[in-house]
Scaffold this motif. Sequence first.
Motif: not given
Length: 333
Positions: A96-103, A243-248, A285-290
């Motif tokens: 998954a792309s980062l955009i897909e992960v965020a979504d 469900e309005k609250f976004p991932y992470r 890397n995980r923290q940067s992605e977060n």
Amino acid sequence: DRDRISLILHMSIDFLSDDTAEQFHNWSGPISLTIVLNEPSEYKCAHQFINSLIAQHGFGMIRVHFLYRKNQSGQCALAKIRQPETITCSTLSRRASLIEVADYPMNMARNVAREFISTKFLLLSDVDLLFSEGFERRMSEIAKQQLASTEKRVLVFRIFEVYDERSVPRNKEDMFRMIENGLADTFHVESAYGHHELKGREEWLAKPENFTDTLIANDFVRYSRYTWEPRFVGVSSVPIHDEKFPYRIRANNVLGWEMCRAGYTFSLVEDLFTFHRAKRVSDGNRQSENNVIQLMNRIKYERALADWYARMDREYPETKGSCPPILRRKLWY
């Protein structure tokens, strides 16, 4: 059996693997799992894989639901779901792309999984969490005794991080020994301090486990900080995740916030616990992605929080000002 506890799980197809079987083996009761697809064309292989996994290990109490996004026309793209039987499934999905992960629709996936359960009790969890030995059997006995369907009360339990990825602590004695040897600690004690800590841990660990009667602490756990993410067993009527609250960004916290506003009480169950296995390293890397995902989702979060406050004041006006204030500047998943 209506008095069992349904384990509510969700996962992205990216994480579907043979390792998923360990989670199924670890839980003795019913499981309801939502698998989120990156695109509908992944359904055929995901369905084939999970069916094979269930058949191979003889799992008999699992319901699996697949969730995917509609196309740009608002349609369900059923043609991509109904792929030919001859399709080759060498890999389950692309990364998954980062955009897909965020979504990633975390809270929708949770709500879909719990919608179809047939038990009186549920436990909302994650696919990488395991439980102490006999957890579902012992906890369901307490739930039958302590949780009336009309009472706003849940049974909370402790959560730990285990730094040896091969270890499976079966009971409190195992966990005590691992903590003493520096091989375990409270879950996310460094990366998300205050999210999972419950007072009295040392006394709890030092007290011998009662394998005959699992008890409940005398005092309620007070919902005193907005960062706390209670892990609990409750009746199936507990509020759903917003469900309005976004991932992470507070996507899990929001359930605790609403339970506080709704007037729920939290009783701590002795001896039983859940745990997560991870390497004892700081994952840069995980923290940067977060950080990137939180920046991408910040506006969604601000809007979701404003809508949530307005809804709480409409639905629970009597508890306005009685729960911990939420600090907007402090973000976490």
